[in-house]
Design a protein around this motif. Structure first.
Motif, PDB file in Angstrom:
ATOM      1  N   PRO A 147     -24.559 -38.512  66.542  1.00  0.00           N
ATOM      2  CA  PRO A 147     -25.411 -37.598  65.916  1.00  0.00           C
ATOM      3  C   PRO A 147     -26.470 -36.136  66.866  1.00  0.00           C
ATOM      4  CG  PRO A 147     -26.226 -39.696  65.957  1.00  0.00           C
ATOM      5  CD  PRO A 147     -24.834 -39.613  66.555  1.00  0.00           C
ATOM      6  N   PHE A 148     -26.614 -35.830  66.336  1.00  0.00           N
ATOM      7  CA  PHE A 148     -27.659 -34.549  66.983  1.00  0.00           C
ATOM      8  C   PHE A 148     -29.385 -34.018  65.796  1.00  0.00           C
ATOM      9  CE2 PHE A 148     -29.495 -30.975  68.863  1.00  0.00           C
ATOM     10  CZ  PHE A 148     -30.046 -31.772  70.310  1.00  0.00           C
ATOM     11  N   LYS A 149     -30.040 -34.474  66.579  1.00  0.00           N
ATOM     12  CA  LYS A 149     -31.383 -33.484  64.808  1.00  0.00           C
ATOM     13  C   LYS A 149     -32.562 -32.773  66.434  1.00  0.00           C
ATOM     14  CE  LYS A 149     -34.374 -34.051  61.197  1.00  0.00           C
ATOM     15  NZ  LYS A 149     -33.751 -33.561  60.271  1.00  0.00           N
ATOM     16  N   PRO A 150     -32.594 -32.151  66.497  1.00  0.00           N
ATOM     17  CA  PRO A 150     -32.792 -30.569  67.715  1.00  0.00           C
ATOM     18  C   PRO A 150     -34.495 -31.146  67.908  1.00  0.00           C
ATOM     19  CG  PRO A 150     -31.460 -29.089  66.622  1.00  0.00           C
ATOM     20  CD  PRO A 150     -31.196 -30.508  65.922  1.00  0.00           C
ATOM     21  N   GLN A 151     -35.306 -31.177  66.523  1.00  0.00           N
ATOM     22  CA  GLN A 151     -36.408 -31.281  65.803  1.00  0.00           C
ATOM     23  C   GLN A 151     -36.980 -32.148  64.915  1.00  0.00           C
ATOM     24  OE1 GLN A 151     -39.081 -28.180  66.004  1.00  0.00           O
ATOM     25  NE2 GLN A 151     -39.446 -28.519  63.962  1.00  0.00           N
ATOM     26  N   ASP A 155     -15.965 -36.969  70.762  1.00  0.00           N
ATOM     27  CA  ASP A 155     -15.128 -35.212  69.923  1.00  0.00           C
ATOM     28  C   ASP A 155     -15.423 -34.605  69.361  1.00  0.00           C
ATOM     29  OD1 ASP A 155     -12.550 -36.879  70.723  1.00  0.00           O
ATOM     30  OD2 ASP A 155     -13.248 -38.514  69.436  1.00  0.00           O
ATOM     31  N   LEU A 156     -16.830 -35.261  67.790  1.00  0.00           N
ATOM     32  CA  LEU A 156     -17.864 -34.118  67.273  1.00  0.00           C
ATOM     33  C   LEU A 156     -19.106 -34.462  67.646  1.00  0.00           C
ATOM     34  CD1 LEU A 156     -17.370 -32.523  64.199  1.00  0.00           C
ATOM     35  CD2 LEU A 156     -17.486 -34.777  63.248  1.00  0.00           C
ATOM     36  N   VAL A 157     -20.024 -33.852  66.833  1.00  0.00           N
ATOM     37  CA  VAL A 157     -21.356 -33.994  66.570  1.00  0.00           C
ATOM     38  C   VAL A 157     -21.874 -33.085  65.985  1.00  0.00           C
ATOM     39  CG1 VAL A 157     -23.903 -32.836  68.436  1.00  0.00           C
ATOM     40  CG2 VAL A 157     -21.392 -33.268  69.736  1.00  0.00           C
ATOM     41  N   LEU A 158     -21.930 -33.874  65.287  1.00  0.00           N
ATOM     42  CA  LEU A 158     -22.780 -33.992  63.906  1.00  0.00           C
ATOM     43  C   LEU A 158     -24.001 -33.500  63.892  1.00  0.00           C
ATOM     44  CD1 LEU A 158     -21.461 -36.639  61.429  1.00  0.00           C
ATOM     45  CD2 LEU A 158     -20.744 -33.858  61.677  1.00  0.00           C
ATOM     46  N   VAL A 159     -24.889 -32.101  63.771  1.00  0.00           N
ATOM     47  CA  VAL A 159     -26.023 -31.252  63.891  1.00  0.00           C
ATOM     48  C   VAL A 159     -27.117 -31.732  62.404  1.00  0.00           C
ATOM     49  CG1 VAL A 159     -27.625 -29.926  65.027  1.00  0.00           C
ATOM     50  CG2 VAL A 159     -25.234 -30.438  65.921  1.00  0.00           C
ATOM     51  N   GLU A 160     -27.883 -32.095  62.954  1.00  0.00           N
ATOM     52  CA  GLU A 160     -29.385 -31.514  61.450  1.00  0.00           C
ATOM     53  C   GLU A 160     -29.560 -31.128  61.526  1.00  0.00           C
ATOM     54  OE1 GLU A 160     -31.859 -34.627  58.820  1.00  0.00           O
ATOM     55  OE2 GLU A 160     -30.460 -35.792  59.864  1.00  0.00           O
ATOM     56  N   GLY A 161     -30.122 -30.405  60.654  1.00  0.00           N
ATOM     57  CA  GLY A 161     -31.144 -29.160  60.555  1.00  0.00           C
ATOM     58  C   GLY A 161     -32.501 -30.048  60.211  1.00  0.00           C
ATOM     59  N   ALA A 162     -33.660 -29.109  60.065  1.00  0.00           N
ATOM     60  CA  ALA A 162     -34.918 -29.728  59.726  1.00  0.00           C
ATOM     61  C   ALA A 162     -35.389 -28.464  58.845  1.00  0.00           C
ATOM     62  CB  ALA A 162     -35.846 -30.045  60.750  1.00  0.00           C
ATOM     63  N   GLY A 163     -35.633 -29.002  57.221  1.00  0.00           N
ATOM     64  CA  GLY A 163     -36.204 -28.155  56.279  1.00  0.00           C
ATOM     65  C   GLY A 163     -35.138 -26.946  55.944  1.00  0.00           C
ATOM     66  N   SER A 164     -35.664 -26.011  55.841  1.00  0.00           N
ATOM     67  CA  SER A 164     -34.381 -25.134  55.180  1.00  0.00           C
ATOM     68  C   SER A 164     -34.580 -23.666  56.285  1.00  0.00           C
ATOM     69  CB  SER A 164     -35.115 -24.630  54.072  1.00  0.00           C
ATOM     70  OG  SER A 164     -34.312 -23.945  53.842  1.00  0.00           O
ATOM     71  N   PRO A 165     -33.483 -23.524  56.833  1.00  0.00           N
ATOM     72  CA  PRO A 165     -33.507 -21.945  57.355  1.00  0.00           C
ATOM     73  C   PRO A 165     -34.117 -20.595  56.706  1.00  0.00           C
ATOM     74  CG  PRO A 165     -31.437 -22.522  56.431  1.00  0.00           C
ATOM     75  CD  PRO A 165     -32.156 -23.844  56.403  1.00  0.00           C
ATOM     76  N   ALA A 166     -34.251 -21.092  55.167  1.00  0.00           N
ATOM     77  CA  ALA A 166     -35.038 -19.786  54.478  1.00  0.00           C
ATOM     78  C   ALA A 166     -36.263 -19.533  54.523  1.00  0.00           C
ATOM     79  CB  ALA A 166     -34.661 -20.650  52.960  1.00  0.00           C
TER      80      ALA A 166
END
Length: 483
Positions: free
Chosen positions: A36-40, A127-138
């Protein structure tokens, strides 16, 4: 060859963290190694890693779902709010200082190098990185210098799946509106969408899916029903701590403004015989509480002032006079002492303030943060315990001569002369089934839950839920090679 895909939300709290955890568990059951990966992230509910760093609690849960140890590369930037206008900035597990909210949009681009460095290292392990964003790109007003959503997706070349939350209403507008406000290049990064938190028969939303697909051109990965056991997994946001019907043993917890590391409460909430009551500001601590827990705080002195402003100090004193037990954890432990000093201005202007006075100890806040995993025992019951420490300060005084824990062979914590008021810097104590059972017994309660086993079973159930209602095969086909 590592592939990656990013889960972004059409709004905050759409269930991204839980979906990533469930997908991680589902994918490792398919034989993939997953990271898992969450940049911020922004949270005061942190986990401590084996290398002595801190990351968001959600990423620690996702790591567990993926069958791997939490690592600071999984959440390279962690924002820990200290006030309404500022936050401590943690980069790759280490605090680098505090930034004002006004300055963050101009400075966040400085953190992209660390984000990409962590992503590159992590990608080499799975094999796979599942990235989670924060808030919303909107939130296109935040797009310049973005490291949390589309800015990261662009830099790393990662495709996006957009999640909408039907439970709060307006999900068609959430998803279609997101496409409408995004720049064309960002909108093109979204390859599919899914609708989360549906209550009832998902087929009732078939026409809604068609409307979204027609307007966006994005395929649907499914309508995911409300996951009833979500409360059994550790919450990351303090707003997600809800009072659930429970048994006769009442545990009252004041909801501090900067409450931190409140996962301490999860094992108590899981017990059918226990009712954990979160006491909102403006409400009195209940007179019938069997236990009052003062939880951790990111801003102990400010939360102590608010504690008094709410009259909770008077309620707590009455509880103690009645012979009621009190448990203070980390910041709550510091508040229970006679004095709290901040000579270096760690939390604000240098000051010394009186504590609540229920433990004969005093605390001096210090700039250096202690971050470590902790193992030991509770001598009173012989129970083995494990947890973690994450605090800034040292506590000393006569009641420390009555420690009630042993951590790494050394005494830890403090207790009042009558043993009713306890304080400790160790988070996670109550996750130990044997210790929790022994402690609840002293309160006249009982433990019937194997907490860690329950979390594992819930992660498996979540993966089953997603396998049934989400097109995971299609999601995996959308993931692209990175690195």
């Amino acid at each position: 060859m590592t592939r990656a895909i990013m889960i972004q939300g059409a709004g905050s709290n759409v269930g991204k963290s839980m979906l990533v955890a469930g997908l991680a568990r589902a994918c490792i059951r398919r034989g993939l190694s997953v990271a898992p990966f969450k940049p911020q992230n922004m949270s005061n509910n942190a986990a401590v890693t084996s290398e002595g760093g801190e990351i968001g609690r959600a990423q620690a849960l996702q790591a567990r779902a993926a069958g791997r140890a939490p690592h600071t590369d999984m959440n390279p930037v962690l924002l820990k709010p200290e006030s309404e206008t500022g936050a401590q900035i943690v980069v790759q597990g280490r605090a680098i200082g505090s930034w004002q909210a006004r300055a963050y949009p101009q400075r966040k681009g400085e953190l992209m190098h660390a984000v990409m460095q962590s992503f590159t290292r992590l990608s080499a392990t799975a094999d796979l990185v599942l990235v989670e964003g924060a808030g919303s790109p909107a939130e296109i007003n935040l797009r310049a210098g973005d490291i949390a959503n589309m800015g990261f997706a662009e830099a790393a070349g990662v495709p996006v799946v957009l999640i909408g939350d039907i439970d709060r209403g307006g999900v068609i507008a959430q998803i279609v509106g997101t496409q409408a406000v995004l720049a064309p290049g960002d909108a093109a990064r979204i390859k599919a969408f899914a609708v989360n938190k549906f209550r009832g028969d998902p087929r009732l939303f078939d026409d809604g899916l068609t409307a979204i697909e027609t307007r966006t051109g994005w395929p649907s990965l499914g309508v995911i029903p409300w996951f009833e056991d979500a409360w059994r997994l550790p919450a990351e946001d303090a707003l997600d701590i809800v009072e659930r019907p429970g048994g006769d043993l009442i545990v009252a917890v004041p909801r501090l403004g900067r409450i931190a590391n409140f996962d301490d409460l999860d094992p108590l909430s899981a017990e059918p015989g226990v009712c954990v009551r979160m006491i909102e500001p403006g409400r009195a601590l209940p007179g019938n509480a069997d236990l009052i827990v003062i939880p951790g705080s990111k801003s102990t002195i400010a939360d102590l002032a608010a504690f008094r402003a709410n009259g909770w100090d008077i309620d707590l004193a009455a509880h103690v006079r009645r012979g009621g037990p009190v448990l203070g954890l980390c910041g709550g432990y510091q508040m229970l002492g006679r004095r709290l000093s901040d000579p270096d201005g760690v939390e604000g202007p240098a000051c010394t303030v009186p504590g609540l006075g229920h433990l004969d100890v005093e605390t001096v806040l210090q700039p250096a943060k202690r971050l470590s995993l902790a193992t030991g025992r509770h001598p009173g019951s012989g129970a083995e315990i494990s947890g973690y420490e994450i605090h800034m300060g040292q506590t000393t005084g006569p009641d420390c001569a009555r420690p009630w824990l042993e951590i790494g062979g050394a005494p830890e914590g403090a207790s009042s002369a009558d043993g009713l008021v306890l304080g400790s810097y160790v988070h996670g104590l109550l996750a130990s089934d044997s210790f929790r059972a022994a402690y609840l017994a002293t309160l006249g309660g009982a433990s019937t839950v194997q907490f860690e086993a329950s979390v594992e079973a819930t992660l498996d159930a979540l993966a089953d839920h997603l396998e049934q209602h989400m097109d995971i095969d299609r999601l995996l086909s959308l993931a692209e090679v990175v690195g």
